[in-house]
Design a protein around this motif. Structure first.
Motif, PDB file in Angstrom:
ATOM      1  N   LEU A 103      10.549   5.668   9.785  1.00  0.00           N
ATOM      2  CA  LEU A 103       9.750   4.534   9.328  1.00  0.00           C
ATOM      3  C   LEU A 103       8.902   4.837   8.096  1.00  0.00           C
ATOM      4  CD1 LEU A 103       8.593   3.223  12.818  1.00  0.00           C
ATOM      5  CD2 LEU A 103      10.176   2.099  11.257  1.00  0.00           C
ATOM      6  N   LEU A 104       8.617   6.118   7.868  1.00  0.00           N
ATOM      7  CA  LEU A 104       7.797   6.514   6.716  1.00  0.00           C
ATOM      8  C   LEU A 104       8.518   7.614   5.938  1.00  0.00           C
ATOM      9  CD1 LEU A 104       4.407   6.660   8.653  1.00  0.00           C
ATOM     10  CD2 LEU A 104       5.200   4.802   7.169  1.00  0.00           C
ATOM     11  N   PRO A 105       9.704   7.310   5.430  1.00  0.00           N
ATOM     12  CA  PRO A 105      10.490   8.348   4.757  1.00  0.00           C
ATOM     13  C   PRO A 105       9.765   8.866   3.510  1.00  0.00           C
ATOM     14  CG  PRO A 105      11.424   6.170   4.348  1.00  0.00           C
ATOM     15  CD  PRO A 105      10.362   5.994   5.396  1.00  0.00           C
ATOM     16  N   ASP A 106       9.904  10.147   3.289  1.00  0.00           N
ATOM     17  CA  ASP A 106       9.333  10.823   2.115  1.00  0.00           C
ATOM     18  C   ASP A 106       7.812  10.916   2.149  1.00  0.00           C
ATOM     19  OD1 ASP A 106      11.938  11.080   1.023  1.00  0.00           O
ATOM     20  OD2 ASP A 106      11.798   9.045   0.205  1.00  0.00           O
ATOM     21  N   VAL A 107       7.180  10.516   3.253  1.00  0.00           N
ATOM     22  CA  VAL A 107       5.731  10.666   3.371  1.00  0.00           C
ATOM     23  C   VAL A 107       5.436  12.080   3.876  1.00  0.00           C
ATOM     24  CG1 VAL A 107       3.664   9.885   4.590  1.00  0.00           C
ATOM     25  CG2 VAL A 107       5.341   8.216   3.761  1.00  0.00           C
ATOM     26  N   PRO A 108       4.532  12.802   3.223  1.00  0.00           N
ATOM     27  CA  PRO A 108       4.233  14.166   3.673  1.00  0.00           C
ATOM     28  C   PRO A 108       3.652  14.196   5.081  1.00  0.00           C
ATOM     29  CG  PRO A 108       3.334  13.754   1.479  1.00  0.00           C
ATOM     30  CD  PRO A 108       3.804  12.433   2.002  1.00  0.00           C
ATOM     31  N   VAL A 109       4.122  15.121   5.889  1.00  0.00           N
ATOM     32  CA  VAL A 109       3.583  15.347   7.226  1.00  0.00           C
ATOM     33  C   VAL A 109       2.547  16.462   7.114  1.00  0.00           C
ATOM     34  CG1 VAL A 109       4.095  15.983   9.607  1.00  0.00           C
ATOM     35  CG2 VAL A 109       5.729  14.601   8.305  1.00  0.00           C
ATOM     36  N   LEU A 110       1.287  16.132   7.413  1.00  0.00           N
ATOM     37  CA  LEU A 110       0.172  17.041   7.158  1.00  0.00           C
ATOM     38  C   LEU A 110      -0.753  17.106   8.369  1.00  0.00           C
ATOM     39  CD1 LEU A 110      -0.696  15.616   3.618  1.00  0.00           C
ATOM     40  CD2 LEU A 110       0.537  17.757   4.076  1.00  0.00           C
ATOM     41  N   PRO A 111      -1.641  18.094   8.417  1.00  0.00           N
ATOM     42  CA  PRO A 111      -2.652  18.125   9.478  1.00  0.00           C
ATOM     43  C   PRO A 111      -3.588  16.920   9.360  1.00  0.00           C
ATOM     44  CG  PRO A 111      -2.479  20.255   8.386  1.00  0.00           C
ATOM     45  CD  PRO A 111      -1.697  19.296   7.557  1.00  0.00           C
ATOM     46  N   PRO A 112      -4.242  16.529  10.459  1.00  0.00           N
ATOM     47  CA  PRO A 112      -5.084  15.326  10.442  1.00  0.00           C
ATOM     48  C   PRO A 112      -6.170  15.338   9.373  1.00  0.00           C
ATOM     49  CG  PRO A 112      -4.703  16.030  12.691  1.00  0.00           C
ATOM     50  CD  PRO A 112      -4.121  17.090  11.819  1.00  0.00           C
ATOM     51  N   ASP A 113      -6.837  16.476   9.158  1.00  0.00           N
ATOM     52  CA  ASP A 113      -7.918  16.483   8.173  1.00  0.00           C
ATOM     53  C   ASP A 113      -7.394  16.276   6.760  1.00  0.00           C
ATOM     54  OD1 ASP A 113      -6.683  19.001   8.358  1.00  0.00           O
ATOM     55  OD2 ASP A 113      -8.448  20.021   7.562  1.00  0.00           O
ATOM     56  N   GLU A 114      -6.202  16.795   6.453  1.00  0.00           N
ATOM     57  CA  GLU A 114      -5.615  16.588   5.127  1.00  0.00           C
ATOM     58  C   GLU A 114      -5.144  15.152   4.958  1.00  0.00           C
ATOM     59  OE1 GLU A 114      -2.796  19.510   3.820  1.00  0.00           O
ATOM     60  OE2 GLU A 114      -3.788  21.119   4.939  1.00  0.00           O
ATOM     61  N   VAL A 115      -4.577  14.578   6.021  1.00  0.00           N
ATOM     62  CA  VAL A 115      -4.165  13.174   5.966  1.00  0.00           C
ATOM     63  C   VAL A 115      -5.369  12.278   5.684  1.00  0.00           C
ATOM     64  CG1 VAL A 115      -3.269  11.243   7.333  1.00  0.00           C
ATOM     65  CG2 VAL A 115      -2.146  13.471   7.446  1.00  0.00           C
ATOM     66  N   ALA A 116      -6.451  12.489   6.431  1.00  0.00           N
ATOM     67  CA  ALA A 116      -7.633  11.653   6.279  1.00  0.00           C
ATOM     68  C   ALA A 116      -8.325  11.897   4.943  1.00  0.00           C
ATOM     69  CB  ALA A 116      -8.611  11.911   7.425  1.00  0.00           C
ATOM     70  N   GLY A 117      -8.408  13.138   4.518  1.00  0.00           N
ATOM     71  CA  GLY A 117      -9.138  13.459   3.295  1.00  0.00           C
ATOM     72  C   GLY A 117      -8.536  12.839   2.058  1.00  0.00           C
ATOM     73  N   ALA A 118      -7.228  12.614   2.035  1.00  0.00           N
ATOM     74  CA  ALA A 118      -6.557  12.066   0.856  1.00  0.00           C
ATOM     75  C   ALA A 118      -6.438  10.543   0.888  1.00  0.00           C
ATOM     76  CB  ALA A 118      -5.161  12.681   0.738  1.00  0.00           C
ATOM     77  N   ALA A 119      -6.962   9.905   1.916  1.00  0.00           N
ATOM     78  CA  ALA A 119      -6.704   8.478   2.128  1.00  0.00           C
ATOM     79  C   ALA A 119      -7.900   7.611   1.763  1.00  0.00           C
ATOM     80  CB  ALA A 119      -6.327   8.236   3.588  1.00  0.00           C
ATOM     81  N   ASP A 120      -7.585   6.394   1.276  1.00  0.00           N
ATOM     82  CA  ASP A 120      -8.598   5.341   1.133  1.00  0.00           C
ATOM     83  C   ASP A 120      -8.779   4.609   2.460  1.00  0.00           C
ATOM     84  OD1 ASP A 120      -8.743   5.782  -1.728  1.00  0.00           O
ATOM     85  OD2 ASP A 120      -6.840   4.681  -1.879  1.00  0.00           O
ATOM     86  N   LEU A 121      -7.666   4.457   3.189  1.00  0.00           N
ATOM     87  CA  LEU A 121      -7.664   3.827   4.508  1.00  0.00           C
ATOM     88  C   LEU A 121      -7.119   4.832   5.508  1.00  0.00           C
ATOM     89  CD1 LEU A 121      -7.661   1.590   6.676  1.00  0.00           C
ATOM     90  CD2 LEU A 121      -5.500   0.756   5.706  1.00  0.00           C
ATOM     91  N   HIS A 140       0.839  -1.188   0.000  1.00  0.00           N
ATOM     92  CA  HIS A 140       0.000   0.000   0.000  1.00  0.00           C
ATOM     93  C   HIS A 140       0.886   1.255   0.000  1.00  0.00           C
ATOM     94  CE1 HIS A 140      -3.474  -2.541   0.620  1.00  0.00           C
ATOM     95  NE2 HIS A 140      -2.867  -3.110   1.656  1.00  0.00           N
ATOM     96  N   THR A 141       0.289   2.392  -0.265  1.00  0.00           N
ATOM     97  CA  THR A 141       1.023   3.658  -0.315  1.00  0.00           C
ATOM     98  C   THR A 141       0.583   4.539   0.842  1.00  0.00           C
ATOM     99  OG1 THR A 141       1.158   3.571  -2.726  1.00  0.00           O
ATOM    100  CG2 THR A 141       1.506   5.715  -1.684  1.00  0.00           C
ATOM    101  N   VAL A 142       1.513   4.932   1.685  1.00  0.00           N
ATOM    102  CA  VAL A 142       1.194   5.850   2.770  1.00  0.00           C
ATOM    103  C   VAL A 142       1.219   7.257   2.180  1.00  0.00           C
ATOM    104  CG1 VAL A 142       1.803   6.689   5.060  1.00  0.00           C
ATOM    105  CG2 VAL A 142       2.170   4.283   4.478  1.00  0.00           C
ATOM    106  N   SER A 143       0.048   7.859   2.077  1.00  0.00           N
ATOM    107  CA  SER A 143      -0.092   9.137   1.380  1.00  0.00           C
ATOM    108  C   SER A 143       0.116  10.333   2.290  1.00  0.00           C
ATOM    109  CB  SER A 143      -1.478   9.227   0.741  1.00  0.00           C
ATOM    110  OG  SER A 143      -2.499   9.022   1.709  1.00  0.00           O
ATOM    111  N   GLY A 144       0.029  10.114   3.597  1.00  0.00           N
ATOM    112  CA  GLY A 144       0.229  11.215   4.522  1.00  0.00           C
ATOM    113  C   GLY A 144       0.279  10.714   5.950  1.00  0.00           C
TER     114      GLY A 144
END
Length: 300
Positions: free
Chosen positions: A49-67, A30-34
């Motif tokens: 553990l999650l190199p190159d994964v964008p660090v974002l606010p919770p609502d942006e992390v959740a909004g872009a995710a399938d999971l 799977h792809t960790v999007s945020g």
């Protein structure tokens, strides 16, 4: 068991559990999007553990995710779910999973009401938040919960756990509080018990108490898991009231803060030893009296 499609995973947040499970899902394809993190420690875990994964606010992390993986302290979980739902970050078709042991899927109501799939995926393991946890997951069970009667949801939960390398164990919604109590009582109080035993040994001048305790406690744990109460040994199970009185006396002298816990555990040990036939009925009264003996009386 149906394998979930490749998913965009949003991790809220990069605590010890979230960072590791996010890495396990990435390892599964799977792809960790945020990811979100605030403290210096969580940001360091995300970087490791999650190199190159964008660090974002919770609502942006959740909004872009399938999971959406909610790896939060128990008390913070309900508020986060409500907040994300109010912000419009949760939607129909998403999978919203949390890692809390104390909750089932009812806590995800603000997400599942609009049509998201709610899952509880609790790893029954202590985490360091480091890469070695990824290998320890292979020997780890997860307590999984989905909506009653929704077999497809249960299958998705189990498939995600298997992909991470764990073993799913179904826990019904109504059983989650007792399930979590059992694990916390066993694991958390074990750490306290071992630490107090080590402190007592240091008080005797033993410089490396872990060398004494390691083989003894490892064998005791293995025997307890294999044989239950039949693995009980020691003065309480044998009925050695005089030895128990000495324990009470020396704790009263050297570690009075530990005495209430010793007495409580000794009483439960006596009850279980009696019920299993290890402690002779004619010795139970003497053991009970020894456990409750006055520390000053024991010095006379």
């Amino acid at each position: 068991m149906t394998r979930p499609a490749r998913l965009a995973v949003g991790v809220v947040s990069a605590g010890r559990v979230g960072a590791v499970l996010g890495a396990a899902l990435a390892r599964a394809g799977h792809t960790v999007s945020g990811v979100c993190g605030v403290s210096r420690a969580s940001l360091a875990r995300a970087e490791a553990l999650l190199p190159d994964v964008p660090v974002l606010p919770p609502d942006e992390v959740a909004g872009a995710a399938d999971l959406v993986l909610l790896a939060l302290p128990d008390d913070a979980l309900p508020g986060m779910v409500r907040g994300l739902a109010a912000a419009g970050a949760l939607r129909a078709g998403q999978i919203v999973a949390h890692t809390s042991g104390a909750y089932g899927v009812d806590v995800l109501g603000p997400a599942t009401g609009p049509g998201a799939l709610g899952l509880a995926l609790h790893p029954a393991m202590t985490f360091t938040g480091r890469a070695e946890d990824l290998e320890r997951i292979a020997a780890c069970c997860f307590g999984v919960t989905a909506a009653d009667g929704d077999e497809a949801a249960w299958n998705v939960a189990e498939a995600l756990v298997v992909e991470m390398g764990g073993e799913p164990v179904r826990v019904p919604e109504a059983a989650r509080p007792l399930y979590h109590t059992a694990l916390a009582h066993g694991a958390n109080h074990l750490v306290t018990l071992v630490s107090e035993a080590a402190d007592l040994l240091r008080g005797t001048g033993v410089g490396t108490p872990e060398r004494l305790l390691g083989p003894l406690l490892s064998a005791a744990l293995d025997n307890a898991l294999r044989h239950g109460d039949r693995a009980l040994t020691g003065p309480v199970a044998r009925g050695d009231a005089g030895t128990v009185r000495k324990h009470v006396r020396v704790l009263g002298e050297h570690a009075p803060q530990m005495l209430p816990a010793y007495r409580a555990l000794a009483e439960r040990t006596a009850q279980r030893a009696t019920a299993s036939g290890l402690l002779r009925p004619d010795l139970t009264a003497d053991i009970a009296a020894a456990i409750r003996s006055d520390t000053e009386e024991g010095q006379q």
